[in-house]
Design a protein around this motif. Structure first.
Motif, PDB file in Angstrom:
ATOM      1  N   LEU A 264       0.828  -1.206   0.000  1.00 60.20           N
ATOM      2  CA  LEU A 264       0.000   0.000   0.000  1.00 60.20           C
ATOM      3  C   LEU A 264       0.863   1.257   0.000  1.00 60.20           C
ATOM      4  O   LEU A 264       2.028   1.227   0.410  1.00 60.20           O
ATOM      5  CB  LEU A 264      -0.913   0.014   1.232  1.00 60.20           C
ATOM      6  CG  LEU A 264      -1.939  -1.126   1.328  1.00 60.20           C
ATOM      7  CD1 LEU A 264      -2.612  -1.100   2.694  1.00 60.20           C
ATOM      8  CD2 LEU A 264      -2.977  -1.005   0.217  1.00 60.20           C
ATOM      9  N   ASN A 265       0.283   2.356  -0.447  1.00 59.87           N
ATOM     10  CA  ASN A 265       0.983   3.636  -0.497  1.00 59.87           C
ATOM     11  C   ASN A 265       0.986   4.264   0.903  1.00 59.87           C
ATOM     12  O   ASN A 265      -0.075   4.627   1.419  1.00 59.87           O
ATOM     13  CB  ASN A 265       0.284   4.574  -1.485  1.00 59.87           C
ATOM     14  CG  ASN A 265       1.036   5.886  -1.658  1.00 59.87           C
ATOM     15  OD1 ASN A 265       1.965   6.198  -0.921  1.00 59.87           O
ATOM     16  ND2 ASN A 265       0.634   6.669  -2.642  1.00 59.87           N
ATOM     17  N   VAL A 414      -1.942  -3.653   8.027  1.00 56.88           N
ATOM     18  CA  VAL A 414      -1.159  -4.832   7.659  1.00 56.88           C
ATOM     19  C   VAL A 414      -1.926  -6.112   8.003  1.00 56.88           C
ATOM     20  O   VAL A 414      -2.025  -7.034   7.182  1.00 56.88           O
ATOM     21  CB  VAL A 414       0.211  -4.821   8.377  1.00 56.88           C
ATOM     22  CG1 VAL A 414       0.947  -6.148   8.150  1.00 56.88           C
ATOM     23  CG2 VAL A 414       1.063  -3.661   7.879  1.00 56.88           C
ATOM     24  N   VAL A 415      -2.470  -6.167   9.218  1.00 50.79           N
ATOM     25  CA  VAL A 415      -3.213  -7.352   9.646  1.00 50.79           C
ATOM     26  C   VAL A 415      -4.469  -7.529   8.797  1.00 50.79           C
ATOM     27  O   VAL A 415      -4.795  -8.640   8.371  1.00 50.79           O
ATOM     28  CB  VAL A 415      -3.574  -7.250  11.144  1.00 50.79           C
ATOM     29  CG1 VAL A 415      -4.472  -8.418  11.557  1.00 50.79           C
ATOM     30  CG2 VAL A 415      -2.312  -7.227  11.996  1.00 50.79           C
ATOM     31  N   ALA A 416      -5.180  -6.425   8.548  1.00 50.78           N
ATOM     32  CA  ALA A 416      -6.399  -6.501   7.740  1.00 50.78           C
ATOM     33  C   ALA A 416      -6.099  -6.976   6.320  1.00 50.78           C
ATOM     34  O   ALA A 416      -6.843  -7.783   5.742  1.00 50.78           O
ATOM     35  CB  ALA A 416      -7.089  -5.142   7.704  1.00 50.78           C
ATOM     36  N   LYS A 417      -5.008  -6.503   5.744  1.00 49.92           N
ATOM     37  CA  LYS A 417      -4.614  -6.924   4.400  1.00 49.92           C
ATOM     38  C   LYS A 417      -4.316  -8.422   4.368  1.00 49.92           C
ATOM     39  O   LYS A 417      -4.717  -9.138   3.430  1.00 49.92           O
ATOM     40  CB  LYS A 417      -3.380  -6.125   3.967  1.00 49.92           C
ATOM     41  CG  LYS A 417      -2.752  -6.555   2.646  1.00 49.92           C
ATOM     42  CD  LYS A 417      -3.589  -6.160   1.453  1.00 49.92           C
ATOM     43  CE  LYS A 417      -2.823  -6.445   0.154  1.00 49.92           C
ATOM     44  NZ  LYS A 417      -3.613  -6.087  -1.044  1.00 49.92           N
ATOM     45  N   LEU A 422      -9.311  -5.787   4.364  1.00 40.11           N
ATOM     46  CA  LEU A 422      -9.017  -4.400   4.027  1.00 40.11           C
ATOM     47  C   LEU A 422      -9.681  -4.033   2.714  1.00 40.11           C
ATOM     48  O   LEU A 422      -9.428  -4.665   1.681  1.00 40.11           O
ATOM     49  CB  LEU A 422      -7.506  -4.169   3.924  1.00 40.11           C
ATOM     50  CG  LEU A 422      -7.066  -2.738   3.592  1.00 40.11           C
ATOM     51  CD1 LEU A 422      -7.327  -1.818   4.775  1.00 40.11           C
ATOM     52  CD2 LEU A 422      -5.584  -2.697   3.203  1.00 40.11           C
ATOM     53  N   ASP A 423     -10.537  -3.031   2.731  1.00 34.83           N
ATOM     54  CA  ASP A 423     -11.194  -2.542   1.521  1.00 34.83           C
ATOM     55  C   ASP A 423     -10.265  -1.523   0.872  1.00 34.83           C
ATOM     56  O   ASP A 423     -10.224  -0.354   1.256  1.00 34.83           O
ATOM     57  CB  ASP A 423     -12.534  -1.903   1.874  1.00 34.83           C
ATOM     58  CG  ASP A 423     -13.368  -1.574   0.628  1.00 34.83           C
ATOM     59  OD1 ASP A 423     -12.771  -1.458  -0.458  1.00 34.83           O
ATOM     60  OD2 ASP A 423     -14.600  -1.438   0.763  1.00 34.83           O
ATOM     61  N   GLU A 424      -9.506  -1.973  -0.135  1.00 35.45           N
ATOM     62  CA  GLU A 424      -8.506  -1.106  -0.749  1.00 35.45           C
ATOM     63  C   GLU A 424      -9.125   0.047  -1.529  1.00 35.45           C
ATOM     64  O   GLU A 424      -8.494   1.085  -1.731  1.00 35.45           O
ATOM     65  CB  GLU A 424      -7.587  -1.930  -1.656  1.00 35.45           C
ATOM     66  CG  GLU A 424      -6.713  -2.909  -0.883  1.00 35.45           C
ATOM     67  CD  GLU A 424      -5.608  -3.508  -1.738  1.00 35.45           C
ATOM     68  OE1 GLU A 424      -4.944  -2.743  -2.477  1.00 35.45           O
ATOM     69  OE2 GLU A 424      -5.414  -4.730  -1.680  1.00 35.45           O
ATOM     70  N   ASN A 428      -7.702   3.708  -0.853  1.00 33.56           N
ATOM     71  CA  ASN A 428      -7.143   4.525  -1.931  1.00 33.56           C
ATOM     72  C   ASN A 428      -8.018   5.708  -2.318  1.00 33.56           C
ATOM     73  O   ASN A 428      -7.599   6.546  -3.122  1.00 33.56           O
ATOM     74  CB  ASN A 428      -6.898   3.660  -3.174  1.00 33.56           C
ATOM     75  CG  ASN A 428      -5.793   2.634  -2.958  1.00 33.56           C
ATOM     76  OD1 ASN A 428      -4.729   2.963  -2.430  1.00 33.56           O
ATOM     77  ND2 ASN A 428      -6.041   1.390  -3.345  1.00 33.56           N
ATOM     78  N   ASP A 429      -9.224   5.786  -1.749  1.00 35.35           N
ATOM     79  CA  ASP A 429     -10.130   6.897  -2.060  1.00 35.35           C
ATOM     80  C   ASP A 429      -9.806   8.082  -1.148  1.00 35.35           C
ATOM     81  O   ASP A 429     -10.029   8.011   0.062  1.00 35.35           O
ATOM     82  CB  ASP A 429     -11.581   6.453  -1.852  1.00 35.35           C
ATOM     83  CG  ASP A 429     -12.574   7.558  -2.181  1.00 35.35           C
ATOM     84  OD1 ASP A 429     -12.137   8.623  -2.672  1.00 35.35           O
ATOM     85  OD2 ASP A 429     -13.783   7.366  -1.950  1.00 35.35           O
TER      86      ASP A 429
END
Length: 448
Positions: A264-265, A414-417, A422-424, A428-429
Protein backbone atom coordinates in the motif's frame (compact mmCIF):
# COMPACT_ATOMS: atom_id res chain seq x y z
CA UNK A 1 -23.05 24.70 15.79
CA UNK A 2 -23.25 27.49 13.31
CA UNK A 3 -23.26 26.98 9.56
CA UNK A 4 -20.04 29.03 9.32
CA UNK A 5 -18.23 26.44 11.41
CA UNK A 6 -19.27 23.73 9.01
CA UNK A 7 -17.58 25.45 6.06
CA UNK A 8 -14.35 23.83 7.18
CA UNK A 9 -13.59 20.15 7.70
CA UNK A 10 -13.21 18.85 11.22
CA UNK A 11 -9.46 18.45 10.71
CA UNK A 12 -9.15 22.10 9.68
CA UNK A 13 -11.20 23.28 12.66
CA UNK A 14 -9.08 21.21 15.06
CA UNK A 15 -5.89 22.65 13.55
CA UNK A 16 -7.24 26.19 13.85
CA UNK A 17 -8.17 25.52 17.47
CA UNK A 18 -4.71 24.12 18.20
CA UNK A 19 -2.84 27.06 16.63
CA UNK A 20 -5.12 29.60 18.30
CA UNK A 21 -4.59 27.90 21.66
CA UNK A 22 -0.80 27.94 21.26
CA UNK A 23 -0.85 31.65 20.37
CA UNK A 24 -3.19 32.61 23.23
CA UNK A 25 -1.21 30.52 25.73
CA UNK A 26 2.11 32.06 24.67
CA UNK A 27 0.64 35.57 24.88
CA UNK A 28 -0.77 34.90 28.34
CA UNK A 29 2.64 33.78 29.56
CA UNK A 30 4.22 36.95 28.17
CA UNK A 31 1.54 39.30 29.50
CA UNK A 32 0.86 37.75 32.89
CA UNK A 33 4.25 36.78 34.28
CA UNK A 34 5.16 37.23 37.93
CA UNK A 35 5.47 40.99 37.51
CA UNK A 36 2.70 41.56 34.98
CA UNK A 37 -0.25 39.69 36.48
CA UNK A 38 -2.87 41.80 38.16
CA UNK A 39 -5.64 41.08 40.64
CA UNK A 40 -9.01 42.63 41.33
CA UNK A 41 -11.47 42.40 44.18
CA UNK A 42 -15.21 41.70 44.21
CA UNK A 43 -17.10 41.76 47.51
CA UNK A 44 -13.83 41.46 49.38
CA UNK A 45 -12.51 38.48 47.38
CA UNK A 46 -9.31 38.86 45.37
CA UNK A 47 -9.00 37.24 41.96
CA UNK A 48 -5.97 36.76 39.70
CA UNK A 49 -6.60 37.35 36.01
CA UNK A 50 -4.03 34.73 35.06
CA UNK A 51 -5.47 32.26 37.57
CA UNK A 52 -9.03 32.70 36.30
CA UNK A 53 -8.07 32.22 32.66
CA UNK A 54 -5.44 29.47 32.90
CA UNK A 55 -6.10 27.53 36.09
CA UNK A 56 -9.81 28.29 36.00
CA UNK A 57 -11.47 28.42 32.61
CA UNK A 58 -8.87 26.68 30.42
CA UNK A 59 -7.98 23.99 32.94
CA UNK A 60 -11.59 23.18 33.78
CA UNK A 61 -12.81 23.03 30.19
CA UNK A 62 -9.77 21.01 29.15
CA UNK A 63 -10.33 18.45 31.90
CA UNK A 64 -14.01 18.18 30.92
CA UNK A 65 -13.03 17.52 27.29
CA UNK A 66 -10.51 14.84 28.25
CA UNK A 67 -13.02 13.26 30.63
CA UNK A 68 -15.60 13.20 27.82
CA UNK A 69 -13.19 11.34 25.55
CA UNK A 70 -12.19 8.87 28.27
CA UNK A 71 -15.89 8.31 29.01
CA UNK A 72 -16.20 6.67 25.59
CA UNK A 73 -13.18 4.38 25.78
CA UNK A 74 -14.41 1.47 27.92
CA UNK A 75 -17.90 1.13 26.36
CA UNK A 76 -16.48 1.61 22.85
CA UNK A 77 -13.74 -1.01 23.27
CA UNK A 78 -16.01 -3.49 25.06
CA UNK A 79 -18.98 -3.24 22.70
CA UNK A 80 -17.04 -3.01 19.42
CA UNK A 81 -14.78 -5.91 20.40
CA UNK A 82 -17.78 -8.07 21.27
CA UNK A 83 -19.41 -7.18 17.93
CA UNK A 84 -16.24 -7.96 16.02
CA UNK A 85 -15.43 -11.19 17.84
CA UNK A 86 -18.98 -12.58 17.73
CA UNK A 87 -19.02 -12.09 13.94
CA UNK A 88 -15.95 -14.28 13.37
CA UNK A 89 -16.91 -17.42 11.51
CA UNK A 90 -13.50 -19.06 12.00
CA UNK A 91 -12.31 -19.52 15.61
CA UNK A 92 -8.76 -19.87 14.34
CA UNK A 93 -8.94 -16.35 12.91
CA UNK A 94 -8.86 -14.81 16.37
CA UNK A 95 -5.61 -16.60 17.16
CA UNK A 96 -4.08 -15.35 13.92
CA UNK A 97 -5.20 -11.79 14.64
CA UNK A 98 -3.64 -11.92 18.09
CA UNK A 99 -0.36 -13.42 16.96
CA UNK A 100 0.07 -11.01 14.04
CA UNK A 101 -0.92 -7.93 16.03
CA UNK A 102 1.21 -8.61 19.11
CA UNK A 103 4.14 -9.70 16.95
CA UNK A 104 4.07 -6.53 14.84
CA UNK A 105 3.67 -4.26 17.87
CA UNK A 106 6.66 -5.84 19.61
CA UNK A 107 8.78 -5.62 16.44
CA UNK A 108 8.02 -1.92 15.90
CA UNK A 109 8.72 -1.14 19.57
CA UNK A 110 12.04 -2.99 19.40
CA UNK A 111 13.00 -1.07 16.26
CA UNK A 112 11.98 2.22 17.91
CA UNK A 113 14.11 1.87 21.05
CA UNK A 114 17.08 0.48 19.07
CA UNK A 115 16.94 3.45 16.70
CA UNK A 116 16.71 5.85 19.63
CA UNK A 117 19.74 4.40 21.43
CA UNK A 118 21.82 4.31 18.23
CA UNK A 119 21.15 7.95 17.36
CA UNK A 120 21.54 8.93 21.01
CA UNK A 121 25.06 7.47 21.09
CA UNK A 122 25.83 9.17 17.77
CA UNK A 123 24.57 12.65 18.74
CA UNK A 124 25.46 12.54 22.48
CA UNK A 125 22.73 14.93 23.74
CA UNK A 126 23.97 14.88 27.37
CA UNK A 127 27.64 15.51 26.70
CA UNK A 128 29.19 18.39 28.70
CA UNK A 129 25.80 19.25 30.20
CA UNK A 130 25.63 19.75 33.95
CA UNK A 131 22.10 20.11 35.24
CA UNK A 132 20.91 20.03 38.83
CA UNK A 133 18.13 17.75 40.03
CA UNK A 134 15.66 18.44 42.81
CA UNK A 135 13.04 15.73 42.51
CA UNK A 136 13.55 12.01 42.93
CA UNK A 137 11.41 9.47 41.12
CA UNK A 138 11.02 6.09 42.71
CA UNK A 139 10.84 3.22 40.27
CA UNK A 140 8.30 0.48 40.70
CA UNK A 141 9.62 -3.04 40.30
CA UNK A 142 8.75 -4.15 36.77
CA UNK A 143 6.41 -7.16 36.67
CA UNK A 144 7.75 -10.51 35.55
CA UNK A 145 6.62 -12.02 32.27
CA UNK A 146 4.40 -14.52 34.09
CA UNK A 147 2.77 -11.70 36.07
CA UNK A 148 2.03 -9.85 32.84
CA UNK A 149 0.15 -12.84 31.46
CA UNK A 150 -1.67 -13.58 34.73
CA UNK A 151 -2.77 -9.95 35.08
CA UNK A 152 -4.36 -10.06 31.62
CA UNK A 153 -7.22 -12.19 32.96
CA UNK A 154 -9.76 -10.38 35.14
CA UNK A 155 -11.08 -11.81 38.39
CA UNK A 156 -13.87 -9.23 38.31
CA UNK A 157 -14.73 -7.85 34.83
CA UNK A 158 -16.89 -5.07 36.28
CA UNK A 159 -13.99 -3.89 38.42
CA UNK A 160 -11.71 -4.02 35.37
CA UNK A 161 -14.10 -1.73 33.51
CA UNK A 162 -14.32 0.65 36.47
CA UNK A 163 -10.52 0.85 36.67
CA UNK A 164 -10.08 1.05 32.89
CA UNK A 165 -7.74 -1.96 32.78
CA UNK A 166 -7.70 -2.32 29.00
CA UNK A 167 -5.95 -5.68 28.71
CA UNK A 168 -8.44 -7.32 31.06
CA UNK A 169 -11.37 -5.68 29.26
CA UNK A 170 -10.05 -6.94 25.93
CA UNK A 171 -9.67 -10.51 27.21
CA UNK A 172 -13.17 -10.56 28.73
CA UNK A 173 -14.77 -9.02 25.64
CA UNK A 174 -13.05 -11.55 23.36
CA UNK A 175 -14.17 -14.50 25.51
CA UNK A 176 -17.70 -13.09 25.72
CA UNK A 177 -17.83 -12.62 21.95
CA UNK A 178 -16.60 -16.15 21.31
CA UNK A 179 -19.27 -17.52 23.65
CA UNK A 180 -21.92 -15.52 21.78
CA UNK A 181 -20.75 -16.91 18.44
CA UNK A 182 -21.04 -20.46 19.80
CA UNK A 183 -24.46 -20.04 21.42
CA UNK A 184 -26.66 -20.09 18.32
CA UNK A 185 -29.95 -18.18 18.26
CA UNK A 186 -29.52 -16.73 21.73
CA UNK A 187 -26.11 -15.43 20.72
CA UNK A 188 -27.55 -13.87 17.55
CA UNK A 189 -30.22 -12.03 19.55
CA UNK A 190 -27.63 -10.65 21.97
CA UNK A 191 -25.36 -9.78 19.04
CA UNK A 192 -28.11 -7.66 17.47
CA UNK A 193 -28.53 -5.87 20.80
CA UNK A 194 -24.81 -5.05 20.97
CA UNK A 195 -24.82 -3.88 17.33
CA UNK A 196 -27.53 -1.34 18.25
CA UNK A 197 -25.52 -0.20 21.27
CA UNK A 198 -22.46 0.17 19.03
CA UNK A 199 -24.44 2.40 16.65
CA UNK A 200 -25.51 4.64 19.53
CA UNK A 201 -21.94 4.84 20.88
CA UNK A 202 -20.61 5.87 17.47
CA UNK A 203 -23.23 8.62 17.35
CA UNK A 204 -21.97 9.80 20.74
CA UNK A 205 -18.44 9.79 19.31
CA UNK A 206 -19.66 12.06 16.50
CA UNK A 207 -21.15 14.51 18.99
CA UNK A 208 -17.95 14.68 21.05
CA UNK A 209 -15.81 15.08 17.92
CA UNK A 210 -17.81 18.14 16.90
CA UNK A 211 -16.73 19.76 20.17
CA UNK A 212 -13.08 18.79 19.66
CA UNK A 213 -11.82 22.11 18.19
CA UNK A 214 -12.86 23.93 21.36
CA UNK A 215 -11.39 21.24 23.60
CA UNK A 216 -8.10 21.32 21.71
CA UNK A 217 -8.02 25.13 21.99
CA UNK A 218 -8.26 25.19 25.79
CA UNK A 219 -5.77 22.33 26.18
CA UNK A 220 -3.16 24.10 24.06
CA UNK A 221 -3.79 27.45 25.72
CA UNK A 222 -3.33 25.92 29.17
CA UNK A 223 -0.15 24.08 28.18
CA UNK A 224 1.65 26.97 26.49
CA UNK A 225 0.63 29.40 29.24
CA UNK A 226 2.46 27.26 31.80
CA UNK A 227 5.50 25.74 30.04
CA UNK A 228 8.66 27.82 30.16
CA UNK A 229 10.49 28.61 26.92
CA UNK A 230 13.79 28.75 28.82
CA UNK A 231 13.29 25.12 29.83
CA UNK A 232 13.10 24.07 26.18
CA UNK A 233 16.25 26.02 25.29
CA UNK A 234 18.29 24.42 28.09
CA UNK A 235 17.42 20.95 26.79
CA UNK A 236 17.34 21.81 23.09
CA UNK A 237 19.69 19.02 22.02
CA UNK A 238 17.77 16.33 23.88
CA UNK A 239 14.41 17.74 22.77
CA UNK A 240 15.49 17.97 19.13
CA UNK A 241 16.92 14.45 19.08
CA UNK A 242 13.81 12.82 20.54
CA UNK A 243 11.66 14.79 18.09
CA UNK A 244 13.88 13.77 15.16
CA UNK A 245 13.79 10.06 16.09
CA UNK A 246 10.00 10.21 16.46
CA UNK A 247 9.68 11.72 12.98
CA UNK A 248 12.10 9.20 11.45
CA UNK A 249 10.33 6.25 13.06
CA UNK A 250 6.87 7.56 12.21
CA UNK A 251 7.64 8.36 8.58
CA UNK A 252 10.38 5.90 7.60
CA UNK A 253 9.88 2.77 9.72
CA UNK A 254 6.11 2.68 9.29
CA UNK A 255 6.37 3.48 5.57
CA UNK A 256 8.85 0.68 4.94
CA UNK A 257 6.87 -1.89 6.92
CA UNK A 258 3.57 -0.93 5.30
CA UNK A 259 5.04 -1.01 1.79
CA UNK A 260 6.91 -4.28 2.30
CA UNK A 261 4.06 -6.14 4.01
CA UNK A 262 1.08 -4.82 2.03
CA UNK A 263 2.25 -2.91 -1.04
CA UNK A 264 0.00 0.00 0.00
CA UNK A 265 0.98 3.64 -0.50
CA UNK A 266 2.19 4.98 2.90
CA UNK A 267 1.45 8.59 1.95
CA UNK A 268 -2.27 7.80 1.85
CA UNK A 269 -2.04 6.47 5.40
CA UNK A 270 -0.32 9.62 6.67
CA UNK A 271 -2.76 11.93 4.90
CA UNK A 272 -5.77 10.15 6.36
CA UNK A 273 -4.22 10.01 9.83
CA UNK A 274 -3.92 13.78 10.21
CA UNK A 275 -7.19 14.23 12.12
CA UNK A 276 -6.48 11.41 14.57
CA UNK A 277 -2.87 12.63 14.93
CA UNK A 278 -4.09 16.11 15.91
CA UNK A 279 -6.37 14.54 18.50
CA UNK A 280 -3.48 12.48 19.87
CA UNK A 281 -1.17 15.49 19.89
CA UNK A 282 -3.62 17.60 21.88
CA UNK A 283 -4.70 14.93 24.39
CA UNK A 284 -1.37 13.08 24.88
CA UNK A 285 -3.41 9.92 25.41
CA UNK A 286 -3.71 6.92 23.11
CA UNK A 287 -6.73 5.75 25.08
CA UNK A 288 -8.56 9.07 24.87
CA UNK A 289 -7.86 9.21 21.12
CA UNK A 290 -9.10 5.64 20.56
CA UNK A 291 -12.63 6.58 19.38
CA UNK A 292 -11.15 8.82 16.68
CA UNK A 293 -8.51 6.22 15.75
CA UNK A 294 -11.14 3.51 15.30
CA UNK A 295 -13.34 5.74 13.16
CA UNK A 296 -10.34 6.68 11.00
CA UNK A 297 -9.33 3.04 10.49
CA UNK A 298 -12.83 1.91 9.57
CA UNK A 299 -14.16 4.79 7.52
CA UNK A 300 -11.01 6.26 5.93
CA UNK A 301 -8.59 3.33 5.73
CA UNK A 302 -11.11 0.57 5.01
CA UNK A 303 -10.05 -1.74 7.86
CA UNK A 304 -12.75 -4.31 8.59
CA UNK A 305 -14.63 -4.09 11.87
CA UNK A 306 -13.52 -7.55 13.03
CA UNK A 307 -9.87 -6.47 12.70
CA UNK A 308 -10.05 -2.83 13.86
CA UNK A 309 -12.08 -3.69 16.96
CA UNK A 310 -9.28 -6.03 18.06
CA UNK A 311 -6.01 -4.50 16.86
CA UNK A 312 -6.65 -0.85 17.78
CA UNK A 313 -7.68 -1.29 21.45
CA UNK A 314 -4.77 -3.71 21.80
CA UNK A 315 -2.43 -1.18 20.19
CA UNK A 316 -3.61 1.63 22.46
CA UNK A 317 -2.62 -0.62 25.36
CA UNK A 318 0.66 -2.28 24.32
CA UNK A 319 2.03 -0.26 21.38
CA UNK A 320 4.27 2.40 22.90
CA UNK A 321 6.79 3.09 20.14
CA UNK A 322 6.96 6.81 20.94
CA UNK A 323 7.48 6.11 24.62
CA UNK A 324 10.19 3.55 23.82
CA UNK A 325 11.99 6.20 21.74
CA UNK A 326 11.91 8.64 24.64
CA UNK A 327 13.23 5.96 26.99
CA UNK A 328 16.10 5.08 24.66
CA UNK A 329 17.25 8.68 24.16
CA UNK A 330 16.65 9.58 27.82
CA UNK A 331 18.72 6.63 29.03
CA UNK A 332 21.68 7.70 26.88
CA UNK A 333 21.16 11.34 27.89
CA UNK A 334 21.04 10.65 31.64
CA UNK A 335 24.01 8.28 31.45
CA UNK A 336 26.07 10.99 29.70
CA UNK A 337 25.00 13.71 32.16
CA UNK A 338 26.10 11.55 35.11
CA UNK A 339 29.20 10.30 33.24
CA UNK A 340 28.14 6.66 33.54
CA UNK A 341 29.52 4.31 30.90
CA UNK A 342 26.96 1.71 29.87
CA UNK A 343 28.07 -1.51 28.21
CA UNK A 344 26.50 -3.09 25.15
CA UNK A 345 24.82 -5.57 27.50
CA UNK A 346 23.28 -2.63 29.39
CA UNK A 347 21.88 -1.16 26.19
CA UNK A 348 20.46 -4.53 25.18
CA UNK A 349 18.81 -4.67 28.61
CA UNK A 350 17.31 -1.23 27.93
CA UNK A 351 15.91 -2.47 24.60
CA UNK A 352 14.42 -5.58 26.22
CA UNK A 353 13.02 -3.78 29.28
CA UNK A 354 11.51 -0.91 27.28
CA UNK A 355 9.89 -3.33 24.85
CA UNK A 356 8.40 -5.60 27.51
CA UNK A 357 7.43 -2.73 29.80
CA UNK A 358 5.15 -1.34 27.09
CA UNK A 359 2.85 -4.36 27.44
CA UNK A 360 -0.01 -3.49 29.77
CA UNK A 361 1.01 0.15 30.26
CA UNK A 362 -1.95 2.51 30.29
CA UNK A 363 -2.20 4.89 27.33
CA UNK A 364 -2.48 8.03 29.47
CA UNK A 365 -0.44 11.25 29.64
CA UNK A 366 2.86 11.06 31.51
CA UNK A 367 3.00 7.28 31.86
CA UNK A 368 6.29 7.23 29.93
CA UNK A 369 8.13 8.77 32.89
CA UNK A 370 7.02 5.94 35.17
CA UNK A 371 8.18 3.40 32.59
CA UNK A 372 11.48 5.28 32.25
CA UNK A 373 12.07 4.88 35.99
CA UNK A 374 11.85 1.10 35.54
CA UNK A 375 14.30 1.18 32.64
CA UNK A 376 16.84 3.34 34.51
CA UNK A 377 16.67 1.04 37.51
CA UNK A 378 17.50 -1.97 35.34
CA UNK A 379 20.85 -0.46 34.30
CA UNK A 380 21.62 1.18 37.67
CA UNK A 381 21.27 4.78 36.52
CA UNK A 382 20.07 7.43 39.04
CA UNK A 383 16.29 7.58 38.80
CA UNK A 384 16.30 11.21 39.95
CA UNK A 385 17.73 12.02 36.51
CA UNK A 386 14.15 12.04 35.25
CA UNK A 387 13.82 15.49 36.82
CA UNK A 388 16.24 16.74 34.15
CA UNK A 389 13.83 16.09 31.30
CA UNK A 390 10.43 16.49 32.90
CA UNK A 391 10.23 20.15 31.88
CA UNK A 392 10.00 19.32 28.17
CA UNK A 393 8.41 15.89 28.45
CA UNK A 394 4.86 17.20 28.11
CA UNK A 395 5.53 18.54 24.60
CA UNK A 396 7.34 15.36 23.60
CA UNK A 397 4.52 13.27 25.09
CA UNK A 398 2.12 14.93 22.68
CA UNK A 399 4.28 14.07 19.68
CA UNK A 400 4.99 10.48 20.68
CA UNK A 401 1.27 9.83 21.22
CA UNK A 402 0.65 10.87 17.61
CA UNK A 403 3.37 8.41 16.55
CA UNK A 404 1.81 5.65 18.68
CA UNK A 405 -1.65 5.90 17.13
CA UNK A 406 -0.16 6.09 13.63
CA UNK A 407 1.62 2.82 14.38
CA UNK A 408 -1.65 1.33 15.62
CA UNK A 409 -3.36 2.09 12.30
CA UNK A 410 -0.37 0.88 10.28
CA UNK A 411 -0.45 -2.48 12.05
CA UNK A 412 -4.24 -2.65 11.62
CA UNK A 413 -3.84 -2.14 7.87
CA UNK A 414 -1.16 -4.83 7.66
CA UNK A 415 -3.21 -7.35 9.65
CA UNK A 416 -6.40 -6.50 7.74
CA UNK A 417 -4.61 -6.92 4.40
CA UNK A 418 -3.28 -10.34 5.43
CA UNK A 419 -6.79 -11.42 6.49
CA UNK A 420 -8.51 -10.01 3.37
CA UNK A 421 -10.36 -7.59 5.64
CA UNK A 422 -9.02 -4.40 4.03
CA UNK A 423 -11.19 -2.54 1.52
CA UNK A 424 -8.51 -1.11 -0.75
CA UNK A 425 -11.04 0.98 -2.68
CA UNK A 426 -11.74 2.85 0.56
CA UNK A 427 -8.05 3.06 1.45
CA UNK A 428 -7.14 4.52 -1.93
CA UNK A 429 -10.13 6.90 -2.06
CA UNK A 430 -8.92 10.32 -0.84
CA UNK A 431 -12.50 11.36 -0.07
CA UNK A 432 -13.39 8.26 1.97
CA UNK A 433 -14.77 9.21 5.35
CA UNK A 434 -14.43 12.92 4.65
CA UNK A 435 -18.17 13.49 4.43
CA UNK A 436 -18.47 13.75 8.15
CA UNK A 437 -21.80 13.72 9.87
CA UNK A 438 -21.92 16.97 11.80
CA UNK A 439 -24.30 17.18 14.70
CA UNK A 440 -26.14 20.47 14.99
CA UNK A 441 -26.32 20.90 18.74
CA UNK A 442 -28.76 23.78 18.33
CA UNK A 443 -31.24 21.22 17.04
CA UNK A 444 -31.67 19.94 20.58
CA UNK A 445 -32.46 23.41 21.86
CA UNK A 446 -35.09 24.06 19.19
CA UNK A 447 -36.86 20.82 19.95
CA UNK A 448 -36.58 20.89 23.69
Amino acid sequence: MSQNAHKYSLTTRIFIGMVAGIIIGALLQLLFDDSGDFTFSIFGFSFSTYGILVEGIFSTLGQIFIASLKMLVVPLVFVSLICGTSSLTEPSKLGRLGAKSVGLYIVTTGIAVSLAISLGLLVSPGENLNLSTENEYVANTPPSLSEVFVNMFPTNPINSMAEGNMLQIIVFAVLFGIAMAMTGEAGKRISAFFEDINTVIMKLVTIIMNLAPYGVFVLMAKLFATIGVDTIFSLAKYFGLVLAVLVIHGLVTYSVLLKLLTGLNPMILFMKMREAALFAFSTSSSSATLPVTMETARNKLGVGNSVSSFTLPLGATINMDGTAIMQGVATVFIAQVYAVDLSMADYLMVVLTATLASVGTAGVPGVGLIMLAMVLQQVNLPVEGIALIIGVDRLLDMTRTAVNITGDCMVSCVVAKSENELDESVYNDPAAGEKEEDVDLQHFDRNS
